[in-house]
Design an enzyme around this catalytic site. Structure first.
Site, PDB file in Angstrom:
ATOM      1  N   ASP A 114      -9.480   1.218   6.809  1.00  0.00           N
ATOM      2  CA  ASP A 114      -9.549   1.253   5.349  1.00  0.00           C
ATOM      3  C   ASP A 114     -10.631   2.211   4.867  1.00  0.00           C
ATOM      4  O   ASP A 114     -10.462   2.914   3.869  1.00  0.00           O
ATOM      5  CB  ASP A 114      -9.858  -0.143   4.795  1.00  0.00           C
ATOM      6  CG  ASP A 114      -8.689  -1.102   4.892  1.00  0.00           C
ATOM      7  OD1 ASP A 114      -7.759  -0.824   5.681  1.00  0.00           O
ATOM      8  OD2 ASP A 114      -8.701  -2.135   4.196  1.00  0.00           O
ATOM      9  N   GLU A 126       0.831  -1.200   0.000  1.00  0.00           N
ATOM     10  CA  GLU A 126       0.000   0.000   0.000  1.00  0.00           C
ATOM     11  C   GLU A 126       0.871   1.257   0.000  1.00  0.00           C
ATOM     12  O   GLU A 126       0.697   2.162  -0.829  1.00  0.00           O
ATOM     13  CB  GLU A 126      -0.883  -0.040   1.228  1.00  0.00           C
ATOM     14  CG  GLU A 126      -1.536   1.252   1.654  1.00  0.00           C
ATOM     15  CD  GLU A 126      -2.002   1.136   3.098  1.00  0.00           C
ATOM     16  OE1 GLU A 126      -3.191   0.853   3.289  1.00  0.00           O
ATOM     17  OE2 GLU A 126      -1.168   1.314   4.023  1.00  0.00           O
TER      18      GLU A 126
END
Length: 394
Positions: free
Chosen positions: A276, A80
């Site tokens: 998230d 990420e």
């Protein structure tokens, strides 16, 4: 490559600068802010001091001339983070940093060609490059491929486009029933898998839904363009389906029908608005700004979400989807992502515009985070600044 250049250029004119149109900031003021934030996060840091008070950087260079973006809260490197670093670098026209990160990723995170995971990237490594997380995190591959396509166009380097196409083609050519490694996107419902292994391929993550990227792939990828167009439509729909109809809040993980999913292997409740999920507003606002294919529903969803956070007085960071059981703190990552969501209100009613202006002002006023936990909220904050300033282009 000609097609990539034309397709990319056709979108550049659509990116609006909300700092300018809503707040009256000048181009020079916006450019100065972006450069200051770049220097804050990407001036090479001293790894031995990463946890010290007041530390700013998340970008660390290695003795072999490469670099990575570090999760300073966990003292490791995640797909990420390095994919965000590549995206920020290409949007800021920083090729040296882009190449250093991408070379590190290929050397340490990429799975070998003889692995069932070929084409994917290990989602978690130690800072010396040793893999330990196993499997992947699907948003990493999405950002890697998109950043590479953009780099191919920006710096006129066909190699990047070949590498992007290789990621997409390899990750969409898996025999999951035989090997236990599945496609990045489900071929039946066109949605991204949470993790394409036996435990994670049956559900998704609302914050992994990036319809703007998928419509871009539908124009620039060598193969599967019809599929990517369908996937963009499915992702757009999922960002509507997974938002709570009253608060607009998103769960961290979701079933393919958009309902919240609590993964039994997670250490926390993934069916609520936690970590998230803060990125969902950024994904909606990005799509509204760059493509504008679902404006009415996106405006209604972002109106609910932004009104909810204002009603909470920008206090909390985690909630049950109905807005109860609030805990944690409203972060600068949330301030950024929600300001991107304000794109969907910026040309609506006077009340919507006033609400959008408030969120954009809060982002402008927010200082970039420092300290141990600066990585995640800092990277979402920086990406959001690029979106809101009109500097994030496909």
């Amino acid at each position: 490559m000609t097609f990539v250049i034309i397709a990319a250029a056709s979108l550049n004119a659509t990116a609006e600068n909300l700092f300018k149109t809503l707040l009256g900031k000048t181009d020079a003021e916006v450019e100065n802010k972006l450069q200051q934030v770049w220097e804050h996060f990407f001036t090479p840091g001293d790894l031995s001091l990463y946890e010290a008070d007041g530390q700013k950087s998340v970008y660390y260079e290695t003795a072999d001339g490469l670099a990575f973006v570090m999760d300073t809260g966990s003292n490791d490197v995640r797909s990420e983070g390095v994919s965000y670093g590549m995206m920020i670098s290409v949007q800021m026209d920083k090729r040296e940093e882009f190449d250093k990160i991408w070379t590190w990723v290929k050397r340490y995170m990429a799975y070998p060609a003889d692995s069932p995971w070929d084409g994917y990237f290990c989602w978690q490594c130690h800072t010396d490059g040793t893999q330990f997380g196993g499997s992947n995190a699907s948003d990493g591959e999405i950002y890697f491929a998109t950043a590479l396509f953009l780099a191919a166009d920006r710096w006129n380097e066909p190699r990047y486009a070949r590498e992007a196409n290789e990621i997409l083609q390899k990750t969409m050519s898996k025999d999951g029933e035989r090997t236990g490694v599945y496609n990045l996107y489900n071929r039946d419902n066109c949605l991204v898998t949470f993790v394409p292994d036996r435990a994670g391929h049956g559900f998704s993550d609302p914050s992994y839904q990036l319809p703007a990227f998928l419509d871009y792939w539908a124009k620039v990828a060598e193969k599967d363009r019809k599929f990517w167009k369908k996937a963009a439509k499915a992702a757009r729909q999922h960002l509507i389906d997974s938002a709570d109809p009253a608060t607009g809040l998103y769960p961290d993980y979701s079933n393919y029908d958009g309902s919240p999913y609590r993964w039994p292997h997670a250490a926390y409740d993934t069916s609520i608005y936690m970590y998230d999920a803060i990125r969902c507003a950024m994904n909606v606002g990005m799509d509204y700004n760059l493509w504008g294919k679902d404006k009415k529903r996106q405006t209604a969803t972002m109106r609910r979400l932004l009104r909810f956070f204002k009603s909470d007085n920008f206090t909390h960071g985690h909630f049950a989807l109905d807005g109860t059981h609030a805990f944690g703190d409203y972060s600068r990552g949330m301030a950024g992502a929600n300001a991107v969501g304000a794109f969907a209100l910026a040309h609506s009613t006077a009340d919507d515009q006033a609400l959008a202006r408030e969120f954009v002002q809060r982002l402008w006023d927010a200082a970039p985070p420092t300290g141990k936990f600066r990585y995640y909220e800092g990277m979402v904050y920086f990406l959001s600044l690029l979106h809101v300033s009109g500097k994030f282009n496909l």
